[in-house]
Design an enzyme around this catalytic site. Structure first.
Site, PDB file in Angstrom:
ATOM      1  N   HIS A   1       0.794  -1.227   0.000  1.00  0.00           N
ATOM      2  CA  HIS A   1       0.000   0.000   0.000  1.00  0.00           C
ATOM      3  C   HIS A   1       0.821   1.270   0.000  1.00  0.00           C
ATOM      4  CE1 HIS A   1      -3.325  -2.654   0.228  1.00  0.00           C
ATOM      5  NE2 HIS A   1      -4.027  -1.649  -0.221  1.00  0.00           N
TER       6      HIS A   1
ATOM      7  N   ARG B   1     -11.009   3.806  -0.816  1.00  0.00           N
ATOM      8  CA  ARG B   1     -10.451   3.004   0.281  1.00  0.00           C
ATOM      9  C   ARG B   1     -10.692   3.795   1.562  1.00  0.00           C
ATOM     10  NH1 ARG B   1      -6.162   1.848  -3.896  1.00  0.00           N
ATOM     11  NH2 ARG B   1      -6.051  -0.393  -4.126  1.00  0.00           N
TER      12      ARG B   1
ATOM     13  N   GLU C   1     -11.385 -10.909  -5.001  1.00  0.00           N
ATOM     14  CA  GLU C   1      -9.943 -10.824  -4.783  1.00  0.00           C
ATOM     15  C   GLU C   1      -9.394 -12.035  -4.043  1.00  0.00           C
ATOM     16  OE1 GLU C   1      -9.057  -7.260  -2.555  1.00  0.00           O
ATOM     17  OE2 GLU C   1     -10.818  -7.486  -1.285  1.00  0.00           O
TER      18      GLU C   1
ATOM     19  N   ASN D   1      -4.889  -7.041  -7.158  1.00  0.00           N
ATOM     20  CA  ASN D   1      -3.709  -7.014  -6.280  1.00  0.00           C
ATOM     21  C   ASN D   1      -3.745  -8.195  -5.317  1.00  0.00           C
ATOM     22  OD1 ASN D   1      -3.394  -4.537  -7.482  1.00  0.00           O
ATOM     23  ND2 ASN D   1      -4.118  -3.358  -5.726  1.00  0.00           N
ATOM     24  N   ASP D   2      -4.878  -8.324  -4.637  1.00  0.00           N
ATOM     25  CA  ASP D   2      -4.977  -9.448  -3.707  1.00  0.00           C
ATOM     26  C   ASP D   2      -5.214 -10.749  -4.441  1.00  0.00           C
ATOM     27  OD1 ASP D   2      -4.484  -8.544  -1.070  1.00  0.00           O
ATOM     28  OD2 ASP D   2      -6.293  -7.330  -1.210  1.00  0.00           O
TER      29      ASP D   2
ATOM     30  N   ARG E   1       2.271  -9.446  -1.441  1.00  0.00           N
ATOM     31  CA  ARG E   1       2.324  -8.337  -2.397  1.00  0.00           C
ATOM     32  C   ARG E   1       3.264  -7.214  -1.957  1.00  0.00           C
ATOM     33  NH1 ARG E   1      -3.743  -5.853  -1.746  1.00  0.00           N
ATOM     34  NH2 ARG E   1      -2.862  -3.896  -2.414  1.00  0.00           N
TER      35      ARG E   1
ATOM     36  N   CYS F   1     -10.267  -3.085 -10.489  1.00  0.00           N
ATOM     37  CA  CYS F   1      -9.784  -1.917  -9.759  1.00  0.00           C
ATOM     38  C   CYS F   1      -8.430  -2.159  -9.107  1.00  0.00           C
ATOM     39  CB  CYS F   1     -10.801  -1.442  -8.723  1.00  0.00           C
ATOM     40  SG  CYS F   1     -11.122  -2.661  -7.464  1.00  0.00           S
TER      41      CYS F   1
HETATM   42  C1  PEP Z   1      -6.979  -5.214  -4.765  1.00  0.00           C
HETATM   43  O1  PEP Z   1      -6.751  -6.049  -3.894  1.00  0.00           O
HETATM   44  O2  PEP Z   1      -6.722  -5.385  -5.979  1.00  0.00           O
HETATM   45  C2  PEP Z   1      -7.604  -3.931  -4.425  1.00  0.00           C
HETATM   46  C3  PEP Z   1      -8.025  -3.098  -5.344  1.00  0.00           C
HETATM   47  O3  PEP Z   1      -7.710  -3.607  -3.118  1.00  0.00           O
HETATM   48  P1  PEP Z   1      -6.476  -3.192  -2.185  1.00  0.00           P
HETATM   49  O4  PEP Z   1      -5.302  -2.899  -3.075  1.00  0.00           O
HETATM   50  O5  PEP Z   1      -6.933  -2.007  -1.403  1.00  0.00           O
HETATM   51  O6  PEP Z   1      -6.280  -4.400  -1.332  1.00  0.00           O
HETATM   52 MG    MG Z   2      -7.591  -5.941  -1.895  1.00  0.00          MG
END
Ligand code: PEP
Ligand code: MG
Length: 592
Positions: free
Chosen positions: A198, A305, A443, A466-467, A477, A514
């Site tokens: 993040h 978020r 995710e 991402n997740d 990650r 996203c």
């Molecule tokens: C993701 O996991 O792809 C996502 C958009 O949420 P975050 O990055 O906040 O976990």
């Molecule tokens: Mg996520």
């Protein structure tokens, strides 16, 4: 004295160049709170101190692991130093002294640390020994680490950084980035952290060049050293020479000129050459990004978020506070859609007052987090849903649920939302005429595989790549050590995405992407070809994605996607996409 330039390498996680002085976090005075405690509080205060010591030891171990990647001589030297720091944190004079002071003087842990360090310093000085004098710097550094861990929630580590500084630290947390003002901070670098953590996402969102995973950083940079940070190449140049400075300045100029060109796209639609329009939305981490989002020509917010409301504070925000913050943003969007995601803490995203909750989990990424936490602590979820529903009276809103893994969770959340709405109605609170659509983040691999069932209980899907990548490939990650293996183009991830998209299209519910891949122009054609018509990304990346879409033909994007889905090798997939991307005709000149 003229210094030789030195280049330190890491992972470039946010593009851009910045030139400025280093501001090394942890080498300046911290103002330490001092207060008395009662006899009954002594045991708790010692426990609090011991937790901070344990956390500090863990951090030092992590730094030691990273240092192993350095050349042998340097690795050994740093290892000895860190070993000494580690030793000072268990059963040492520092630790024993602090515990004794908390007990005897009944003061808080922070004040006890400061006093104990002063005492050790006075003691060392009276011996007049240069070796001991040098050790004093280590004692101070360890003391500062302890203070930083104790003061986490209230402490702004770079409040005093001069404008244009480049922050240097062992680790930059998402909470730290939330405090960064791009007008004051020019960029940052850290020893720990990977490209999809993040802190990296925040850096891209704020448009700050950032390099993470720089193993030699803390030994290679001193406060105020002149630095070039190159987020494209993942490099830091300390004491750059005239040639390096000139090249960096040229890159900066190019960067500014390109931003101007992209701004011209603002009023154009994201329509392919064969007239298919893609909705481009933004991911927001902080309210202050809203202006950038509107500036970039976004059609709405695809992912808010909400963690920002919970960061850098010791208490939890109440319903009224959350409502006020959301309402302001929704009104600021002037009728454009706002997708509010409920709290997604846990794993690497720990927030002040909630930090303790995930702490008990041996494996926080798989532990009590996101909607699991919300369903376990319904008052947390209810408060947030009430705030969102009230704010939804002021503009179009969707509600997005993070880390969904089962149909039952969506049913439970919907039930809770309806109950909350009824309660508010009874009180005569202003609500929107219809309850907002309730969507699931896809995710978790299991959610993607159950997407057809989830589509029956969800009003929309948002694919969190991402997740999804992290959990499908079992790659943390945010860990730079395995960053090379983190790849959303792995066929397994792509198949899960395709399965999700097909399930959504069959059930006739909207589906978006996203995760970070939605903002990468190398993947735009593939995502459109797989059937996505809504992409959400950080505002800084939106103009380029729009430019890319305007150069695409849907038919060839579908062909590309079909080809990609037959490939089994992710490096081949990336090559295919890059080749297709470079071969695509350039953007049209005429406007719609
Ligand atoms: C993701 O996991 O792809 C996502 C958009 O949420 P975050 O990055 O906040 O976990
Ligand atoms: Mg996520």
């Amino acid at each position: 004295m003229k210094r030789e330039p030195r280049i330190l390498s890491g992972i470039g996680v946010a593009p851009g160049i910045a030139i400025g002085p280093a501001f090394v976090i942890g080498t300046f005075g911290i103002s330490v709170p001092e207060y008395s405690i009662t006899a009954g509080q002594v045991a708790d205060e010692i426990t609090r101190f011991n937790h901070a010591a344990a956390q500090s030891r863990k951090q030092i171990k992590q730094l030691q692991n990273r240092a192993e990647a350095l050349p042998a001589g340097a690795a050994e030297e740093i290892s000895i130093l860190l070993e000494a720091h580690h030793a000072m944190l268990s059963g040492s004079r520092l630790v024993r002294g602090v515990e004794a002071l908390i007990k005897s003087s009944r003061i808080n842990a922070e004040a006890a640390i400061e006093r104990q360090i002063t005492e050790i310093g006075a003691n060392f000085a009276s011996m007049g020994d240069s070796y001991l004098a040098a050790r004093m710097a280590d004692v101070r550094e360890v003391g500062q680490r302890l203070l930083r861990n104790l003061l986490q929630q209230h402490y702004h580590p770079f409040a005093g950084a001069p404008a244009g500084s480049i922050l240097i630290s062992d680790e930059i947390t998402p909470a730290d980035t939330a405090l960064m003002d791009p007008k004051k901070i020019a960029g940052f670098a850290a020893v720990l952290g990977g490209p999809e953590g993040h802190a990296a996402i925040m850096a891209r969102a704020l448009g700050l060049p950032a390099v993470l995973g720089v193993a030699a950083l803390l030994q290679g940079v001193n406060p105020k050293d002149p630095i070039i940070i190159d987020g494209y190449r993942g490099e830091i140049i300390v004491y750059p020479n005239a040639v390096q400075l000139r090249a960096a300045r040229q890159m900066l100029q190019k960067q500014t000129a390109e931003r101007g060109k992209l701004r011209a796209l603002k009023r154009l639609s994201a329509t392919t050459r064969d007239q298919v329009t893609i909705d481009l939305h933004v991911n927001l981490e902080l309210p202050r990004e809203l202006d950038d989002a509107l500036d970039a020509g976004a059609q709405g917010v695809g992912l808010l978020r909400t963690e920002f409301m919970f960061m850098n504070r010791a208490d939890l925000p109440g319903e009224d506070e959350q409502y006020a913050a959301l309402r302001q943003m929704i009104e600021g969007l002037n009728g454009k859609i706002m997708t509010v995601r409920t709290l997604d803490v846990g794993g690497e995203k720990l927030a002040g007052a909630l930090a303790q909750l995930g702490a008990g989990s041996a494996n926080p990424a798989l532990g009590l987090r996101a909607i699991r936490l919300g369903l376990k602590m319904p008052e947390l979820l209810e408060t947030q849903l009430a705030a969102i529903l009230r704010a939804a009276a002021y503009g179009p809103v969707r509600i997005l649920i993070p880390m969904v893994s089962s149909v039952v969770q969506m049913q439970q959340v919907r039930h809770i939302m309806q109950q909350v709405a009824k309660r508010l109605q009874r009180k005569g609170v202003k609500l929107p005429p219809k309850l907002p659509p309730l969507g699931a983040m896809i995710e978790i691999p299991g959610a993607a595989l159950a997407a057809d069932a989830l589509a029956q209980v969800s009003d929309f899907f948002a694919i969190g790549s991402n997740d999804l990548t992290q959990y499908t490939l079992a790659i943390d990650r945010g860990d730079e050590q395995v960053a090379e293996l983190y790849n959303p183009m792995h066929p397994a991830v792509l198949r899960l995405m395709q399965f999700t998209i097909v399930a959504a299209l069959r059930a006739r519910i909207p589906v978006s992407a996203c995760g970070e891949l939605a903002g990468d122009t190398n993947y735009t054609a593939l995502l459109v070809g797989l059937g996505l018509r809504e992409l959400s990304m950080s505002p800084a990346r939106l103009p380029r994605v729009k430019q890319k879409i305007r150069s695409l033909e849907l038919a060839s994007a579908i062909g590309l996607a079909e080809h990609v889905m037959t490939e089994s090798d992710e490096t081949q997939i990336i090559k295919l996409l890059k080749d297709a991307s470079n071969a695509a005709p350039s953007a049209r000149r005429h406007t719609h």
